[in-house]
Enzyme design. Sequence first.
Site, short mmCIF file in Angstrom:
data_model
loop_
_atom_site.label_atom_id
_atom_site.label_comp_id
_atom_site.label_asym_id
_atom_site.label_seq_id
_atom_site.Cartn_x
_atom_site.Cartn_y
_atom_site.Cartn_z
N HIS A 180 0.87 -1.18 0.00
CA HIS A 180 0.00 0.00 0.00
C HIS A 180 0.90 1.23 0.00
O HIS A 180 1.70 1.42 0.91
CB HIS A 180 -0.91 0.02 1.22
CG HIS A 180 -1.82 1.22 1.25
ND1 HIS A 180 -3.08 1.20 0.68
CD2 HIS A 180 -1.64 2.46 1.76
CE1 HIS A 180 -3.64 2.39 0.84
NE2 HIS A 180 -2.78 3.18 1.49
N CYS A 181 0.75 2.06 -1.01
CA CYS A 181 1.59 3.25 -1.14
C CYS A 181 0.82 4.47 -0.65
O CYS A 181 -0.20 4.85 -1.24
CB CYS A 181 2.01 3.43 -2.61
SG CYS A 181 3.10 4.86 -2.86
N VAL A 182 1.31 5.09 0.42
CA VAL A 182 0.62 6.26 0.97
C VAL A 182 0.74 7.46 0.05
O VAL A 182 -0.08 8.38 0.11
CB VAL A 182 1.18 6.61 2.37
CG1 VAL A 182 0.91 5.49 3.35
CG2 VAL A 182 2.68 6.93 2.30
N ASN A 185 -2.05 6.96 -2.24
CA ASN A 185 -3.26 6.66 -1.48
C ASN A 185 -4.02 5.48 -2.09
O ASN A 185 -5.25 5.51 -2.20
CB ASN A 185 -4.17 7.89 -1.40
CG ASN A 185 -5.22 7.77 -0.30
OD1 ASN A 185 -5.02 7.08 0.68
ND2 ASN A 185 -6.35 8.44 -0.48
#
Length: 343
Positions: A180-182, A185
Amino acid sequence: MDFLTLFLIYLCFILTTVALLCICSGRKESFFTRSVNGASQVLSLVIPTQLQRVTQRTCHRLFHTRNCLFVALHLALQAAVYGEYTWEVAIYCWELQFPLLPLLLPYLLLVGNMGCFTLCSWADPGIITTSNHSSLVKIYAYDGVLFQKGILCPTCHMEKPARSKHCSICGVCVHRFDHHCVWVNNCIGASNAKYFFFYLLTLTAMAAAITSISAALLIQVVLLSDMLHGRYIDEQGQERAVGLLFLIQHLFLTFPRIVFMLGFVLLLTLVLGAYCCFNLYLTLTNQTSNEWYKSRRSGVCSHHLTSQPQLREAVYKNIYSKGVWMNLKEIFKPPPVLEGKKK
């Protein structure tokens, strides 16, 4: 404000940036996370309990729920860098008669990067639903080590297909889950991995291009001023030849914003370049970040205990790699069965 003070402020800024970049992978056992956990245990002895609760809620909101904070930070940093590049670096370079095409290259890369960023953020990463579950289960075989048949997701109440994982931030199971890449998002999975690859590539190229042009400008300024052959009087009244430290200090005080930006994009180029190479390695070997991390959590060739005695010493082996060309094809042209309708 003297040079040392400016340098210390700049160093704090760089360290803060490194800390934020370390969150990008989203892995729970990162060096940054362990450091924060250790520091929080020490600080908990002196920080009031109420403040600790507020801090914990804030951190949970930032790092364990979907929010646009890092997207806004991403866009703000990009705007700041391009603002400085446009209003100072590009203008100075134009006055010094730099070629036009290299000066326009960062803008061309920006257009491509924003396109990939949008696709990566809004595209379905490969969410597993009841309507496409039966098809997704057939795509990858269970390796018996990292992925075993019959494991149910306690949240989605479906059997996990091989190479899938439940994302606690998005609240869904994702097929061929990477991480999951912040910064976008969104999860990175089978359906948007190609967009993430080009997003990362163009972002690295943008940082490298601005770094090269800014460094070339400062070098040109030094050469035109003939500062390398100059001399100065130090604090003891002795005449000394101009050295590297004097040049850096002079440029820092003459072009503070350009030097700040140059240091930031240089660091960004190194960090993103390393991560881009790692991502390319995963692509060529048909691995995900999740699989790479899980396979090395207890050692590359660690023994995996299973419920069947005869398989107690199963050694992990990547069974999904089919050669460089087929691995690339799988990323950029995933099986059409992945395009299932959501229920």
